[in-house]
Design a protein around this motif. Sequence first.
Motif, PDB file in Angstrom:
ATOM      1  N   PHE A  16      -6.777  -3.077   6.177  1.00 25.28           N
ATOM      2  CA  PHE A  16      -7.711  -2.101   5.629  1.00 25.28           C
ATOM      3  C   PHE A  16      -7.749  -2.225   4.118  1.00 25.28           C
ATOM      4  CE2 PHE A  16      -6.241  -0.105   9.594  1.00 25.28           C
ATOM      5  CZ  PHE A  16      -7.461   0.108  10.208  1.00 25.28           C
ATOM      6  N   SER A  17      -8.872  -1.858   3.553  1.00 28.31           N
ATOM      7  CA  SER A  17      -8.977  -1.867   2.095  1.00 28.31           C
ATOM      8  C   SER A  17      -8.283  -0.627   1.536  1.00 28.31           C
ATOM      9  CB  SER A  17     -10.444  -1.897   1.669  1.00 28.31           C
ATOM     10  OG  SER A  17     -11.046  -0.656   1.965  1.00 28.31           O
TER      11      SER A  17
ATOM     12  N   LEU B 253      -9.506   1.606  -0.385  1.00 29.03           N
ATOM     13  CA  LEU B 253     -10.394   2.756  -0.267  1.00 29.03           C
ATOM     14  C   LEU B 253     -10.309   3.383   1.127  1.00 29.03           C
ATOM     15  CD1 LEU B 253     -12.510   4.533  -1.602  1.00 29.03           C
ATOM     16  CD2 LEU B 253     -14.250   2.906  -0.849  1.00 29.03           C
ATOM     17  N   GLU B 254     -10.286   2.565   2.163  1.00 26.51           N
ATOM     18  CA  GLU B 254     -10.182   3.089   3.532  1.00 26.51           C
ATOM     19  C   GLU B 254      -8.850   3.808   3.753  1.00 26.51           C
ATOM     20  OE1 GLU B 254     -12.858  -0.172   5.976  1.00 26.51           O
ATOM     21  OE2 GLU B 254     -10.760  -0.644   5.481  1.00 26.51           O
ATOM     22  N   VAL B 255      -7.789   3.279   3.218  1.00 26.04           N
ATOM     23  CA  VAL B 255      -6.468   3.911   3.348  1.00 26.04           C
ATOM     24  C   VAL B 255      -6.445   5.243   2.610  1.00 26.04           C
ATOM     25  CG1 VAL B 255      -4.021   3.677   2.752  1.00 26.04           C
ATOM     26  CG2 VAL B 255      -5.267   1.738   3.725  1.00 26.04           C
TER      27      VAL B 255
ATOM     28  N   VAL C 146      -9.038   7.240   1.915  1.00 27.19           N
ATOM     29  CA  VAL C 146      -9.892   8.200   2.624  1.00 27.19           C
ATOM     30  C   VAL C 146      -9.161   8.734   3.861  1.00 27.19           C
ATOM     31  CG1 VAL C 146     -12.008   8.423   3.985  1.00 27.19           C
ATOM     32  CG2 VAL C 146     -12.069   7.295   1.758  1.00 27.19           C
ATOM     33  N   ALA C 147      -8.514   7.862   4.612  1.00 33.29           N
ATOM     34  CA  ALA C 147      -7.765   8.301   5.791  1.00 33.29           C
ATOM     35  C   ALA C 147      -6.620   9.227   5.401  1.00 33.29           C
ATOM     36  CB  ALA C 147      -7.243   7.085   6.551  1.00 33.29           C
ATOM     37  N   SER C 148      -5.943   8.912   4.305  1.00 34.58           N
ATOM     38  CA  SER C 148      -4.847   9.766   3.827  1.00 34.58           C
ATOM     39  C   SER C 148      -5.363  11.137   3.407  1.00 34.58           C
ATOM     40  CB  SER C 148      -4.128   9.106   2.647  1.00 34.58           C
ATOM     41  OG  SER C 148      -3.538   7.911   3.051  1.00 34.58           O
TER      42      SER C 148
END
Length: 121
Positions: free
Chosen positions: A11-12, A14-16, A18-20
Motif C-alpha cells: 500500500f502507498s 497515503l492509503e495507510v 487514510v486507513a489509520s
Amino acid sequence: MMPRYRCSSGFSLLEVLVASAILALWLPASLYTLQLALSGQAKVQQKALLLEQMWLLKADIERQWQRGEPSAQHQQIDWQLSSVDPQQAHLTLTAEPYALDFWLHRQQPEAVITAGGDPVE
C-alpha cells in the motif's frame, strides 16, 4: 514496445494514513457504544434482581399470612399488609423505583359432595 509501469507490492503511504485515520475515529466510538451497552445490561440485571427479591418476599409474606401473622424482614424492600377481613388482605411492596400491590386470599376448604348431595367439609 509498450511502456512498463512499476508495480508496487504494498500500500502507498497515503492509503495507510487514510486507513489509520478511519480506525482512529471508529475504534473509540465502537468502544463507547460497547461500554454503554454493558452498563445498560448491568442496570437491567440489578432491576431484575430487585424484582425477583420482591416476588420472593411476597411469597414468604403470603405463606406466613396463610398460617397467622407475617414477620418477614428485608433490607431494601418495605412492605405493608392491611387486612380487609379474615379471608383477604392487601399487600404493598415498595422498593425504589417499584411499588407493587397484591390482594391476598386465604384458601377456603373445598366441599366434597357425597352420594346424598350434602356437602361435607
